[in-house]
Design a protein around this motif. Structure first.
Motif, PDB file in Angstrom:
ATOM      1  N   THR A   1       0.590  -1.379   0.064  1.00  0.00           N
ATOM      2  CA  THR A   1       0.220  -0.170   0.062  1.00  0.00           C
ATOM      3  C   THR A   1       0.141   1.332   0.140  1.00  0.00           C
ATOM      4  OG1 THR A   1      -1.945  -0.821   1.178  1.00  0.00           O
ATOM      5  CG2 THR A   1      -2.095   1.180   1.469  1.00  0.00           C
TER       6      THR A   1
ATOM      7  N   THR B   1       2.453   1.521  -3.175  1.00  0.00           N
ATOM      8  CA  THR B   1       1.025   2.129  -4.184  1.00  0.00           C
ATOM      9  C   THR B   1       1.050   3.819  -4.161  1.00  0.00           C
ATOM     10  OG1 THR B   1       0.515  -0.213  -4.518  1.00  0.00           O
ATOM     11  CG2 THR B   1      -0.957   1.475  -5.578  1.00  0.00           C
TER      12      THR B   1
ATOM     13  N   SER C   1      -1.057  -1.094 -11.993  1.00  0.00           N
ATOM     14  CA  SER C   1      -1.900  -0.344 -11.172  1.00  0.00           C
ATOM     15  C   SER C   1      -2.052   1.529 -12.455  1.00  0.00           C
ATOM     16  CB  SER C   1      -0.917   0.529 -10.789  1.00  0.00           C
ATOM     17  OG  SER C   1       0.177   1.505 -10.839  1.00  0.00           O
TER      18      SER C   1
ATOM     19  N   ASP D   1      -5.196  -2.783 -13.463  1.00  0.00           N
ATOM     20  CA  ASP D   1      -6.407  -3.364 -12.516  1.00  0.00           C
ATOM     21  C   ASP D   1      -5.453  -2.772 -11.032  1.00  0.00           C
ATOM     22  OD1 ASP D   1      -8.016  -4.585 -10.658  1.00  0.00           O
ATOM     23  OD2 ASP D   1      -8.037  -6.441 -10.986  1.00  0.00           O
TER      24      ASP D   1
ATOM     25  N   ASP E   1      -5.812  -2.106  -8.250  1.00  0.00           N
ATOM     26  CA  ASP E   1      -6.641  -3.114  -6.821  1.00  0.00           C
ATOM     27  C   ASP E   1      -6.375  -4.154  -6.492  1.00  0.00           C
ATOM     28  OD1 ASP E   1      -7.588  -0.696  -5.696  1.00  0.00           O
ATOM     29  OD2 ASP E   1      -9.364  -1.154  -7.061  1.00  0.00           O
TER      30      ASP E   1
ATOM     31  N   ARG F   1      -4.369  -6.113  -3.196  1.00  0.00           N
ATOM     32  CA  ARG F   1      -4.692  -6.239  -2.436  1.00  0.00           C
ATOM     33  C   ARG F   1      -5.777  -7.794  -1.811  1.00  0.00           C
ATOM     34  NH1 ARG F   1      -6.075  -0.843  -0.700  1.00  0.00           N
ATOM     35  NH2 ARG F   1      -6.463   0.053  -2.036  1.00  0.00           N
TER      36      ARG F   1
END
Length: 256
Positions: free
Chosen positions: A88, A91, A112, A132, A134, A137
């Motif tokens: 996180t 990113t 991303s 994508d 996400d 995660r």
């Protein structure tokens, strides 16, 4: 009984400039196998990217993602997972810089965002890059590409002690858990495969091969390699376009 182990980098080494393995190199690998010498792929690429190489050569041992994922005889030996909080943070930091991030594991990858540099990079690698942001995660992530051309020190300073960064091409930083490299992957492989006493060789051409060269008995640089790789090598063979693999193996009497 395994007499020796030979580690092969891919891009710029076992691959020619068109990202193919020369037929002469495939024949040389088969000759190694017949002589009880174990060939191992040691690459910055991930397992899902190189299945065609494994099929063509019969190689079943891989140190992938610069040591982040190691397998032998189809079985995982180790996988370094980047912690969710670190994912996180990197990113968010990359987004502030406007830098795309590629998230990888042994089964696939996502981006991303797409930019001219990401499109050029994955076209060269013959990969279909899906955006994508996400995806990371919900997936175990072993390895990242952080796309920028001039921010190596910025990322090294920001994530010191958490992530290590190597510029292996002008567009992106190979990114691993701190302490992970081809060197640690090779060490893990040899220990898990009970091959610590075997004589070891490695072929490479790039900056991410320097630690691999530190780990093996005989480092061999390609003629097209970076100066640092050539300086560290016990032998500099010809280029990836001119049978450098075959000539290097012959020089050390590993094949006829």
């Amino acid at each position: 009984m395994t007499q020796a182990v030979v580690f092969f980098d891919l891009d710029g080494t076992l691959f020619d400039d068109a990202k193919n393995v020369l037929p002469e190199s495939i024949a040389a690998i088969h000759q190694l196998q017949a002589h009880d010498v174990l060939p191992v792929i040691a690459t910055g690429r991930n397992v899902f990217e190189i299945q065609d190489v494994l099929d063509a050569t019969g190689i079943d041992a891989v140190v992938s993602a610069n040591g982040s994922y190691v397998q032998y005889q189809g079985q995982r030996l180790s996988a370094a997972v980047i912690e969710p909080a670190v994912l996180t943070a990197v990113t968010q930091f990359a987004a502030q810089q406007g830098d795309p991030v590629g998230y990888f594991n042994n089964r696939g990858f996502r981006l991303s965002q797409a930019t001219p540099d990401t499109r050029a990079n994955f076209k060269l690698l013959r990969l279909n890059a899906v955006v994508d942001p996400d995806w990371y995660r919900t997936q175990p992530i072993n390895f990242l590409n952080v796309f920028n051309r001039d921010k190596l020190k910025l990322y090294q300073d920001r994530f010191a002690g958490q992530l290590s960064f190597v510029r292996n091409n002008p567009r992106a930083l190979d990114t691993m858990v701190t302490g992970i490299s081809k060197q640690t992957g090779i060490r893990t492989f040899l220990r898990a495969a009970h091959l610590e006493t075997a004589r070891t060789y490695a072929f490479g051409d790039g900056a991410n091969d320097l630690q691999m060269f530190d780990e093996v008995d005989v480092p061999i640089a390609m003629g097209n390699g970076v100066p640092a790789a050539k300086a560290q090598a016990a032998y500099v063979t010809t280029t990836n376009q001119t049978d450098g693999i075959v000539r290097g193996l012959q020089h050390f009497d590993l094949i006829d």
